[in-house]
Design an enzyme around this catalytic site. Structure first.
Site, PDB file in Angstrom:
ATOM      1  N   PRO A 289      27.753  44.493  23.298  1.00  0.00           N
ATOM      2  CA  PRO A 289      26.551  45.283  23.600  1.00  0.00           C
ATOM      3  C   PRO A 289      26.486  46.646  22.940  1.00  0.00           C
ATOM      4  CG  PRO A 289      28.082  45.466  25.404  1.00  0.00           C
ATOM      5  CD  PRO A 289      28.713  44.521  24.417  1.00  0.00           C
ATOM      6  N   LYS A 292      31.394  49.606  20.111  1.00  0.00           N
ATOM      7  CA  LYS A 292      31.990  49.937  18.819  1.00  0.00           C
ATOM      8  C   LYS A 292      30.913  50.350  17.816  1.00  0.00           C
ATOM      9  CE  LYS A 292      35.891  46.837  19.628  1.00  0.00           C
ATOM     10  NZ  LYS A 292      35.354  46.290  20.900  1.00  0.00           N
ATOM     11  N   ASP A 310      24.699  40.177  16.339  1.00  0.00           N
ATOM     12  CA  ASP A 310      25.163  39.322  17.416  1.00  0.00           C
ATOM     13  C   ASP A 310      24.383  38.020  17.370  1.00  0.00           C
ATOM     14  OD1 ASP A 310      27.085  39.793  19.916  1.00  0.00           O
ATOM     15  OD2 ASP A 310      25.507  38.407  20.511  1.00  0.00           O
ATOM     16  N   CYS A 408      40.763  41.213  21.461  1.00  0.00           N
ATOM     17  CA  CYS A 408      41.295  41.724  22.733  1.00  0.00           C
ATOM     18  C   CYS A 408      42.204  40.672  23.363  1.00  0.00           C
ATOM     19  CB  CYS A 408      40.168  42.126  23.682  1.00  0.00           C
ATOM     20  SG  CYS A 408      39.019  40.797  24.099  1.00  0.00           S
TER      21      CYS A 408
END
Length: 466
Positions: A289, A292, A310, A408
Protein backbone atom coordinates in the site's frame (compact mmCIF):
# COMPACT_ATOMS: atom_id res chain seq x y z
CA UNK A 1 0.74 -14.99 -1.28
CA UNK A 2 2.24 -12.69 1.29
CA UNK A 3 2.90 -9.27 -0.18
CA UNK A 4 3.74 -6.19 1.85
CA UNK A 5 2.13 -7.54 5.01
CA UNK A 6 4.79 -5.68 6.94
CA UNK A 7 3.75 -2.36 5.47
CA UNK A 8 0.63 -0.95 7.08
CA UNK A 9 0.07 2.73 6.35
CA UNK A 10 -3.60 3.42 7.03
CA UNK A 11 -4.83 0.47 4.99
CA UNK A 12 -8.24 -0.82 6.03
CA UNK A 13 -8.87 -3.44 3.40
CA UNK A 14 -8.06 -7.15 3.31
CA UNK A 15 -9.35 -10.31 1.71
CA UNK A 16 -12.71 -10.04 3.46
CA UNK A 17 -13.00 -6.33 4.06
CA UNK A 18 -15.79 -5.93 1.47
CA UNK A 19 -17.66 -9.07 2.45
CA UNK A 20 -21.33 -8.81 3.43
CA UNK A 21 -21.77 -12.53 3.96
CA UNK A 22 -21.05 -12.62 7.68
CA UNK A 23 -23.98 -12.99 10.06
CA UNK A 24 -22.32 -10.15 11.97
CA UNK A 25 -22.12 -7.73 9.03
CA UNK A 26 -25.09 -5.57 10.02
CA UNK A 27 -24.74 -5.89 13.80
CA UNK A 28 -22.90 -3.63 16.19
CA UNK A 29 -20.86 -5.48 18.83
CA UNK A 30 -21.12 -4.38 22.45
CA UNK A 31 -18.27 -5.23 24.79
CA UNK A 32 -14.85 -6.78 24.37
CA UNK A 33 -15.97 -10.39 23.98
CA UNK A 34 -18.49 -9.59 21.25
CA UNK A 35 -15.89 -7.56 19.39
CA UNK A 36 -13.48 -10.48 19.61
CA UNK A 37 -16.12 -12.93 18.37
CA UNK A 38 -16.89 -10.75 15.34
CA UNK A 39 -13.18 -10.59 14.49
CA UNK A 40 -12.50 -14.31 14.93
CA UNK A 41 -15.41 -15.10 12.65
CA UNK A 42 -14.09 -12.71 10.01
CA UNK A 43 -10.62 -14.27 10.20
CA UNK A 44 -11.55 -17.95 10.17
CA UNK A 45 -14.68 -17.90 8.01
CA UNK A 46 -14.04 -14.99 5.63
CA UNK A 47 -10.26 -14.99 5.29
CA UNK A 48 -9.76 -11.53 6.82
CA UNK A 49 -6.44 -10.34 8.21
CA UNK A 50 -6.77 -10.16 12.00
CA UNK A 51 -5.27 -6.69 12.37
CA UNK A 52 -7.47 -5.18 9.66
CA UNK A 53 -10.62 -6.99 10.81
CA UNK A 54 -10.03 -5.84 14.38
CA UNK A 55 -9.66 -2.24 13.27
CA UNK A 56 -12.81 -2.45 11.18
CA UNK A 57 -14.91 -3.97 13.98
CA UNK A 58 -13.58 -1.56 16.58
CA UNK A 59 -14.70 1.38 14.47
CA UNK A 60 -18.34 0.27 14.67
CA UNK A 61 -18.25 -1.18 18.20
CA UNK A 62 -19.81 0.11 21.36
CA UNK A 63 -17.65 0.26 24.45
CA UNK A 64 -14.71 2.11 25.98
CA UNK A 65 -11.00 1.60 26.25
CA UNK A 66 -11.23 -1.39 28.59
CA UNK A 67 -13.46 -3.25 26.12
CA UNK A 68 -11.10 -2.46 23.27
CA UNK A 69 -8.08 -3.68 25.20
CA UNK A 70 -9.87 -6.88 26.20
CA UNK A 71 -10.97 -7.48 22.60
CA UNK A 72 -7.45 -6.97 21.30
CA UNK A 73 -5.98 -9.37 23.85
CA UNK A 74 -8.63 -12.00 23.13
CA UNK A 75 -8.31 -11.76 19.35
CA UNK A 76 -4.55 -12.04 19.13
CA UNK A 77 -4.31 -14.53 21.98
CA UNK A 78 -7.02 -16.88 20.69
CA UNK A 79 -5.55 -16.81 17.17
CA UNK A 80 -2.01 -17.53 18.34
CA UNK A 81 -3.23 -20.36 20.58
CA UNK A 82 -5.62 -21.81 17.98
CA UNK A 83 -4.04 -25.28 17.81
CA UNK A 84 -3.82 -25.48 21.59
CA UNK A 85 -7.47 -24.50 21.89
CA UNK A 86 -8.41 -27.10 19.29
CA UNK A 87 -6.39 -29.66 21.30
CA UNK A 88 -8.51 -28.80 24.34
CA UNK A 89 -11.73 -29.05 22.32
CA UNK A 90 -10.81 -32.51 21.06
CA UNK A 91 -10.18 -33.64 24.64
CA UNK A 92 -13.40 -32.11 25.94
CA UNK A 93 -15.84 -32.92 23.12
CA UNK A 94 -14.32 -36.13 21.70
CA UNK A 95 -14.80 -34.76 18.19
CA UNK A 96 -12.82 -32.79 15.62
CA UNK A 97 -13.21 -29.04 16.18
CA UNK A 98 -13.97 -28.62 12.46
CA UNK A 99 -17.24 -30.52 13.01
CA UNK A 100 -18.52 -27.83 15.36
CA UNK A 101 -20.57 -24.94 14.02
CA UNK A 102 -18.03 -22.14 13.36
CA UNK A 103 -19.60 -19.59 15.70
CA UNK A 104 -19.87 -22.16 18.48
CA UNK A 105 -16.23 -23.14 17.96
CA UNK A 106 -15.17 -19.50 18.05
CA UNK A 107 -17.13 -18.86 21.27
CA UNK A 108 -15.48 -21.91 22.83
CA UNK A 109 -12.05 -20.70 21.69
CA UNK A 110 -12.65 -17.40 23.45
CA UNK A 111 -13.91 -19.10 26.59
CA UNK A 112 -11.07 -21.60 26.74
CA UNK A 113 -8.50 -18.91 26.09
CA UNK A 114 -9.76 -16.93 29.09
CA UNK A 115 -9.82 -20.04 31.30
CA UNK A 116 -6.41 -21.41 30.36
CA UNK A 117 -4.34 -18.42 29.28
CA UNK A 118 -5.66 -15.41 31.26
CA UNK A 119 -5.12 -15.31 35.01
CA UNK A 120 -7.03 -12.08 35.65
CA UNK A 121 -10.43 -13.38 34.50
CA UNK A 122 -12.18 -15.81 36.87
CA UNK A 123 -13.00 -19.07 35.05
CA UNK A 124 -16.63 -18.83 36.12
CA UNK A 125 -16.93 -15.40 34.53
CA UNK A 126 -15.35 -16.67 31.32
CA UNK A 127 -17.87 -19.50 31.23
CA UNK A 128 -20.89 -17.32 31.97
CA UNK A 129 -19.96 -14.68 29.39
CA UNK A 130 -19.39 -17.37 26.76
CA UNK A 131 -22.85 -18.80 27.47
CA UNK A 132 -24.29 -15.33 26.97
CA UNK A 133 -22.54 -15.08 23.60
CA UNK A 134 -24.01 -18.44 22.59
CA UNK A 135 -27.51 -17.30 23.56
CA UNK A 136 -27.17 -14.16 21.49
CA UNK A 137 -25.37 -15.44 18.39
CA UNK A 138 -26.18 -19.14 17.93
CA UNK A 139 -29.11 -21.53 17.84
CA UNK A 140 -31.24 -22.92 20.65
CA UNK A 141 -29.36 -25.40 22.80
CA UNK A 142 -25.89 -24.18 21.88
CA UNK A 143 -25.67 -22.25 25.15
CA UNK A 144 -26.12 -25.49 27.14
CA UNK A 145 -23.40 -27.17 25.07
CA UNK A 146 -21.00 -24.25 25.60
CA UNK A 147 -21.75 -24.26 29.33
CA UNK A 148 -21.11 -28.01 29.63
CA UNK A 149 -17.81 -27.92 27.71
CA UNK A 150 -16.42 -24.96 29.63
CA UNK A 151 -17.56 -26.20 33.05
CA UNK A 152 -15.90 -29.53 32.27
CA UNK A 153 -12.70 -27.72 31.22
CA UNK A 154 -12.61 -25.90 34.57
CA UNK A 155 -12.88 -29.20 36.45
CA UNK A 156 -10.03 -30.71 34.40
CA UNK A 157 -8.02 -27.52 34.10
CA UNK A 158 -4.74 -28.61 35.71
CA UNK A 159 -4.51 -31.96 33.92
CA UNK A 160 -5.44 -30.48 30.55
CA UNK A 161 -2.93 -27.65 30.94
CA UNK A 162 -0.15 -30.11 31.77
CA UNK A 163 -0.99 -32.18 28.70
CA UNK A 164 -1.03 -29.09 26.48
CA UNK A 165 2.29 -27.81 27.83
CA UNK A 166 3.92 -31.20 27.30
CA UNK A 167 3.57 -30.73 23.55
CA UNK A 168 6.34 -28.36 22.37
CA UNK A 169 4.57 -27.07 19.27
CA UNK A 170 1.35 -26.39 21.19
CA UNK A 171 3.30 -24.73 23.98
CA UNK A 172 5.03 -22.46 21.46
CA UNK A 173 1.76 -21.69 19.61
CA UNK A 174 3.23 -22.53 16.20
CA UNK A 175 2.49 -25.29 13.67
CA UNK A 176 4.52 -28.42 14.23
CA UNK A 177 6.08 -28.38 10.75
CA UNK A 178 7.41 -24.87 11.31
CA UNK A 179 8.79 -25.57 14.79
CA UNK A 180 10.59 -28.61 13.37
CA UNK A 181 11.89 -26.63 10.39
CA UNK A 182 13.27 -23.83 12.55
CA UNK A 183 14.75 -26.35 14.99
CA UNK A 184 16.72 -27.97 12.16
CA UNK A 185 17.93 -24.58 10.97
CA UNK A 186 18.61 -22.71 14.22
CA UNK A 187 18.69 -25.37 16.96
CA UNK A 188 16.09 -25.82 19.74
CA UNK A 189 17.00 -22.74 21.81
CA UNK A 190 16.90 -20.29 18.91
CA UNK A 191 13.78 -21.89 17.45
CA UNK A 192 12.04 -21.45 20.80
CA UNK A 193 13.22 -17.83 20.99
CA UNK A 194 11.92 -17.14 17.48
CA UNK A 195 8.51 -18.57 18.37
CA UNK A 196 8.41 -16.54 21.57
CA UNK A 197 9.19 -13.40 19.53
CA UNK A 198 6.24 -14.14 17.25
CA UNK A 199 3.98 -14.51 20.28
CA UNK A 200 4.81 -11.12 21.79
CA UNK A 201 2.62 -8.11 20.96
CA UNK A 202 4.28 -6.17 18.14
CA UNK A 203 5.74 -2.77 18.88
CA UNK A 204 4.20 0.05 16.85
CA UNK A 205 6.78 1.91 14.77
CA UNK A 206 6.39 5.01 12.63
CA UNK A 207 8.42 6.49 9.79
CA UNK A 208 8.63 10.27 9.86
CA UNK A 209 8.18 12.26 6.64
CA UNK A 210 11.48 14.24 6.65
CA UNK A 211 10.23 16.77 4.11
CA UNK A 212 7.63 17.90 6.64
CA UNK A 213 9.37 17.66 10.02
CA UNK A 214 12.45 16.34 11.81
CA UNK A 215 12.32 13.26 13.97
CA UNK A 216 13.32 15.12 17.16
CA UNK A 217 10.56 17.66 16.58
CA UNK A 218 8.00 14.88 16.15
CA UNK A 219 9.17 13.19 19.36
CA UNK A 220 8.75 16.47 21.21
CA UNK A 221 5.23 16.90 19.79
CA UNK A 222 4.45 13.34 20.82
CA UNK A 223 5.53 14.07 24.40
CA UNK A 224 3.38 17.20 24.48
CA UNK A 225 0.37 15.05 23.55
CA UNK A 226 1.05 12.70 26.47
CA UNK A 227 2.79 10.00 24.42
CA UNK A 228 6.36 8.79 24.28
CA UNK A 229 8.68 7.43 21.63
CA UNK A 230 12.32 6.68 20.91
CA UNK A 231 14.46 6.94 17.78
CA UNK A 232 14.70 3.67 15.86
CA UNK A 233 18.26 2.30 15.85
CA UNK A 234 17.63 0.90 12.37
CA UNK A 235 16.42 3.87 10.36
CA UNK A 236 17.07 7.63 10.69
CA UNK A 237 13.39 8.31 9.96
CA UNK A 238 12.08 5.63 12.32
CA UNK A 239 10.31 6.11 15.67
CA UNK A 240 9.45 3.37 18.15
CA UNK A 241 6.18 4.31 19.84
CA UNK A 242 6.56 3.58 23.57
CA UNK A 243 3.37 5.19 24.85
CA UNK A 244 0.25 6.10 22.91
CA UNK A 245 -0.76 9.77 23.21
CA UNK A 246 -4.08 10.87 24.67
CA UNK A 247 -6.74 9.94 22.14
CA UNK A 248 -4.65 7.18 20.62
CA UNK A 249 -3.43 6.82 17.08
CA UNK A 250 -6.45 8.59 15.63
CA UNK A 251 -5.57 11.71 17.62
CA UNK A 252 -2.02 11.52 16.29
CA UNK A 253 -3.27 11.30 12.71
CA UNK A 254 -5.62 14.24 13.27
CA UNK A 255 -2.81 16.36 14.70
CA UNK A 256 -0.16 15.37 12.15
CA UNK A 257 -1.89 13.95 9.05
CA UNK A 258 1.08 14.36 6.70
CA UNK A 259 3.92 13.72 9.14
CA UNK A 260 4.25 9.95 9.56
CA UNK A 261 3.51 6.51 8.14
CA UNK A 262 2.96 3.35 10.19
CA UNK A 263 5.69 0.94 9.11
CA UNK A 264 7.84 -1.82 10.59
CA UNK A 265 11.51 -1.05 11.11
CA UNK A 266 12.68 -3.79 8.77
CA UNK A 267 10.34 -2.53 6.07
CA UNK A 268 12.04 0.88 6.24
CA UNK A 269 15.40 -0.55 5.17
CA UNK A 270 15.07 -1.54 1.46
CA UNK A 271 14.48 2.04 0.24
CA UNK A 272 17.56 3.21 2.14
CA UNK A 273 19.60 0.36 0.66
CA UNK A 274 18.44 1.35 -2.84
CA UNK A 275 19.48 4.93 -1.94
CA UNK A 276 17.62 6.89 -4.62
CA UNK A 277 18.83 10.43 -5.30
CA UNK A 278 16.76 13.52 -6.11
CA UNK A 279 15.97 13.49 -9.82
CA UNK A 280 16.25 9.70 -10.23
CA UNK A 281 13.80 7.62 -12.23
CA UNK A 282 12.70 4.85 -9.86
CA UNK A 283 10.44 1.80 -10.16
CA UNK A 284 8.80 0.12 -7.16
CA UNK A 285 7.62 -3.12 -8.72
CA UNK A 286 5.50 -4.55 -5.85
CA UNK A 287 4.50 -1.35 -4.14
CA UNK A 288 1.09 -1.28 -2.45
CA UNK A 289 0.00 0.00 0.00
CA UNK A 290 2.89 2.40 -0.41
CA UNK A 291 5.20 2.39 2.59
CA UNK A 292 8.39 1.84 0.62
CA UNK A 293 7.10 3.90 -2.30
CA UNK A 294 6.51 6.97 -0.17
CA UNK A 295 9.85 6.43 1.57
CA UNK A 296 11.60 6.37 -1.81
CA UNK A 297 9.90 9.61 -2.83
CA UNK A 298 10.84 11.28 0.47
CA UNK A 299 14.48 10.20 0.12
CA UNK A 300 14.38 11.76 -3.36
CA UNK A 301 13.13 15.03 -1.79
CA UNK A 302 10.03 14.72 -3.98
CA UNK A 303 12.14 15.32 -7.12
CA UNK A 304 12.33 12.88 -10.02
CA UNK A 305 9.75 10.15 -10.56
CA UNK A 306 8.61 6.99 -8.81
CA UNK A 307 6.49 4.49 -10.74
CA UNK A 308 4.67 2.31 -8.20
CA UNK A 309 3.05 -0.95 -9.28
CA UNK A 310 0.68 -3.52 -7.93
CA UNK A 311 -1.45 -6.27 -9.40
CA UNK A 312 -4.51 -5.27 -7.33
CA UNK A 313 -6.41 -2.11 -8.22
CA UNK A 314 -7.88 -1.62 -4.71
CA UNK A 315 -4.38 -1.59 -3.25
CA UNK A 316 -3.34 1.08 -5.72
CA UNK A 317 -6.13 3.26 -4.33
CA UNK A 318 -4.55 2.93 -0.88
CA UNK A 319 -1.17 3.79 -2.35
CA UNK A 320 -2.52 6.95 -3.98
CA UNK A 321 -4.24 7.95 -0.73
CA UNK A 322 -1.04 7.47 1.25
CA UNK A 323 1.03 9.45 -1.26
CA UNK A 324 -1.50 12.30 -1.21
CA UNK A 325 -1.66 12.34 2.59
CA UNK A 326 2.13 12.66 2.79
CA UNK A 327 2.23 15.37 0.13
CA UNK A 328 4.37 13.38 -2.32
CA UNK A 329 3.63 14.33 -5.91
CA UNK A 330 6.25 12.40 -7.91
CA UNK A 331 4.52 9.01 -7.49
CA UNK A 332 2.57 7.47 -10.37
CA UNK A 333 0.56 4.34 -9.54
CA UNK A 334 0.43 1.71 -12.30
CA UNK A 335 -1.64 -1.46 -12.48
CA UNK A 336 0.96 -4.07 -13.37
CA UNK A 337 1.75 -7.76 -13.00
CA UNK A 338 5.39 -8.04 -12.03
CA UNK A 339 5.72 -11.47 -13.64
CA UNK A 340 4.91 -10.08 -17.11
CA UNK A 341 7.58 -8.18 -19.00
CA UNK A 342 6.77 -4.69 -20.26
CA UNK A 343 8.99 -3.89 -23.26
CA UNK A 344 8.42 -0.14 -22.98
CA UNK A 345 10.14 -0.20 -19.55
CA UNK A 346 13.31 -1.97 -20.69
CA UNK A 347 16.41 -0.04 -19.58
CA UNK A 348 14.30 2.91 -18.46
CA UNK A 349 14.94 3.20 -14.70
CA UNK A 350 17.94 4.34 -12.68
CA UNK A 351 16.89 2.22 -9.74
CA UNK A 352 14.36 -0.55 -9.17
CA UNK A 353 12.98 -1.99 -5.93
CA UNK A 354 11.63 -5.54 -6.09
CA UNK A 355 10.07 -6.18 -2.68
CA UNK A 356 8.56 -9.43 -3.84
CA UNK A 357 5.67 -11.58 -2.59
CA UNK A 358 7.03 -14.15 -0.16
CA UNK A 359 6.09 -16.68 2.51
CA UNK A 360 6.20 -13.94 5.17
CA UNK A 361 7.77 -16.14 7.84
CA UNK A 362 9.72 -13.19 9.19
CA UNK A 363 6.62 -11.20 10.16
CA UNK A 364 4.37 -13.75 11.87
CA UNK A 365 4.36 -11.49 14.91
CA UNK A 366 2.25 -9.04 12.91
CA UNK A 367 0.26 -11.50 10.79
CA UNK A 368 -0.76 -13.79 13.65
CA UNK A 369 -3.23 -15.87 11.65
CA UNK A 370 -0.69 -16.59 8.89
CA UNK A 371 1.09 -19.26 10.94
CA UNK A 372 -2.01 -21.48 10.71
CA UNK A 373 -2.86 -20.68 7.09
CA UNK A 374 0.54 -21.51 5.57
CA UNK A 375 1.87 -25.00 5.03
CA UNK A 376 5.33 -26.26 4.16
CA UNK A 377 4.00 -27.18 0.72
CA UNK A 378 3.16 -23.51 0.15
CA UNK A 379 6.84 -22.59 0.38
CA UNK A 380 7.52 -24.13 -3.03
CA UNK A 381 5.19 -21.59 -4.67
CA UNK A 382 7.33 -18.54 -4.02
CA UNK A 383 10.81 -19.08 -5.54
CA UNK A 384 9.54 -19.43 -9.16
CA UNK A 385 7.34 -16.36 -8.71
CA UNK A 386 10.21 -14.38 -7.22
CA UNK A 387 12.55 -15.47 -9.98
CA UNK A 388 10.12 -14.26 -12.64
CA UNK A 389 9.69 -10.87 -10.97
CA UNK A 390 13.42 -10.47 -10.39
CA UNK A 391 14.24 -11.28 -14.03
CA UNK A 392 11.80 -8.63 -15.22
CA UNK A 393 13.01 -6.10 -12.67
CA UNK A 394 16.57 -6.53 -13.93
CA UNK A 395 15.56 -5.78 -17.51
CA UNK A 396 14.03 -2.47 -16.45
CA UNK A 397 17.31 -1.12 -14.99
CA UNK A 398 19.63 1.13 -16.99
CA UNK A 399 23.27 0.11 -17.41
CA UNK A 400 25.09 1.30 -14.32
CA UNK A 401 21.81 1.33 -12.39
CA UNK A 402 20.85 -0.52 -9.23
CA UNK A 403 18.32 -3.14 -8.15
CA UNK A 404 17.30 -4.05 -4.60
CA UNK A 405 15.65 -7.42 -4.03
CA UNK A 406 13.90 -7.82 -0.67
CA UNK A 407 11.49 -10.09 1.22
CA UNK A 408 10.01 -10.42 4.70
CA UNK A 409 10.89 -14.07 5.15
CA UNK A 410 13.66 -16.18 6.69
CA UNK A 411 13.73 -18.81 3.95
CA UNK A 412 17.09 -19.18 2.19
CA UNK A 413 15.34 -20.50 -0.93
CA UNK A 414 13.54 -17.18 -1.23
CA UNK A 415 16.51 -15.06 -0.24
CA UNK A 416 20.17 -16.00 -0.58
CA UNK A 417 19.53 -18.76 -3.08
CA UNK A 418 17.56 -16.39 -5.32
CA UNK A 419 20.48 -13.94 -5.26
CA UNK A 420 23.03 -16.62 -6.07
CA UNK A 421 20.92 -18.05 -8.90
CA UNK A 422 20.36 -14.57 -10.34
CA UNK A 423 24.05 -13.64 -10.38
CA UNK A 424 24.96 -17.03 -11.87
CA UNK A 425 22.52 -16.54 -14.77
CA UNK A 426 23.10 -12.79 -15.31
CA UNK A 427 26.79 -12.15 -16.03
CA UNK A 428 26.06 -8.48 -16.75
CA UNK A 429 25.17 -7.97 -13.08
CA UNK A 430 27.33 -7.75 -9.97
CA UNK A 431 27.01 -7.34 -6.21
CA UNK A 432 26.71 -3.74 -5.00
CA UNK A 433 27.75 -3.64 -1.33
CA UNK A 434 25.97 -1.31 1.08
CA UNK A 435 26.40 -0.25 4.70
CA UNK A 436 24.81 -2.33 7.43
CA UNK A 437 22.17 -0.04 9.02
CA UNK A 438 23.43 -0.65 12.58
CA UNK A 439 27.16 -1.34 12.31
CA UNK A 440 28.10 0.51 9.14
CA UNK A 441 30.05 -2.52 7.92
CA UNK A 442 30.01 -3.15 4.17
CA UNK A 443 27.73 -6.08 3.27
CA UNK A 444 26.44 -7.57 0.02
CA UNK A 445 23.23 -8.90 1.58
CA UNK A 446 21.41 -8.56 4.88
CA UNK A 447 19.27 -11.19 6.59
CA UNK A 448 17.61 -10.03 9.78
CA UNK A 449 16.49 -12.64 12.30
CA UNK A 450 14.00 -11.65 15.03
CA UNK A 451 15.59 -13.85 17.71
CA UNK A 452 19.03 -12.34 17.01
CA UNK A 453 18.36 -8.79 15.86
CA UNK A 454 15.24 -7.86 17.82
CA UNK A 455 13.44 -6.80 14.66
CA UNK A 456 11.13 -8.54 12.19
CA UNK A 457 12.76 -10.96 9.76
CA UNK A 458 13.74 -9.25 6.50
CA UNK A 459 16.16 -9.94 3.68
CA UNK A 460 17.65 -7.49 1.19
CA UNK A 461 20.46 -7.37 -1.31
CA UNK A 462 21.62 -4.71 -3.76
CA UNK A 463 22.84 -5.49 -7.29
CA UNK A 464 24.33 -3.32 -10.05
CA UNK A 465 23.93 -3.67 -13.80
CA UNK A 466 27.36 -3.40 -15.42
Amino acid sequence: MEANSHDNGRAVSGPASQSNTSRFARRKPAGGREIALFVLHAVWEEGAYASLALGRVLRKAEGGGADRRLATELVYGAIKAKEGLDFLLRKLTRKAPQRLEPVVREILHLGLYQIFYMDRIPPSAACNESVNLAKKFTHRGADRFVNAVLRNSIRQRDALWQALQADRALRLCHPRWLVERWTREFGPAEADALCRWDNEPPVLTLRIQPLVTERDAFLQNLREMGGAGAPSPWCPEGVVLEKMPEGGLDALFRAFPSVFYIQDEGSMLPPRVLAPAPGDTVLDLCAAPGGKTTHLAALMENRGSVTACDVYEHKLLLLRENAARLGLTIITAEHNDGTRFRPEWEGRFDKVLADVPCSGLGVLRRRVEARWIKSKEDLAVFPPLQEAILDNAARYVKRGGFLVYSTCTLEAAENRERRMAFLASHPDWEAAPFAHPRTGASVEELQLYPQRDGVDGFYMTRLRRK
